[in-house]
Motif scaffolding. Structure first.
Motif: not given
Length: 106
Positions: A48-71
């Motif tokens: 909801v912060s509107e920060l980070g990357c988007r691919l079209g309408d999909v927010y990809v600014g935060c990618i989470a996997y297991a116990d890691d987060i990629i910004l």
């Protein structure tokens, strides 16, 4: 104290506050669910912060996997703002679990 919380995927969980004298064993059956409950508010705040990357309408600014987060951000200024959002949200929960590793690609 009992609280109802709705996760971003629609799952409703009941949260009960209680004192903890030890943690959950790594690989424990509850570990992924408890981490999901914990990290969901951080991911929601980033979305909801509107920060980070988007691919079209999909927010990809935060990618989470297991116990890691990629910004992911197009600028260092917005990346720092995203880290600030994570720290602000984490401080509401328990910021002792937040560790930041920086990797910048040109």
């Amino acid at each position: 104290m009992v609280t109802l919380s709705r996760l971003s995927d629609g799952l409703v969980v009941i949260l009960v506050a209680f004192p903890v004298s030890c943690g959950i064993r790594q690989g424990g059956i509850l570990s992924p669910l408890l981490f999901k409950i914990y990290i969901d508010s951080v991911i929601h705040a980033l979305t909801v912060s509107e920060l980070g990357c988007r691919l079209g309408d999909v927010y990809v600014g935060c990618i989470a996997y297991a116990d890691d987060i990629i910004l992911l951000s197009a600028s260092l200024v917005n990346l720092q703002k995203m880290i600030d959002v994570c720290f602000a949200q984490g401080s509401k929960l328990d910021n002792s679990l937040i560790q930041v590793n920086h990797v910048f690609l040109k």
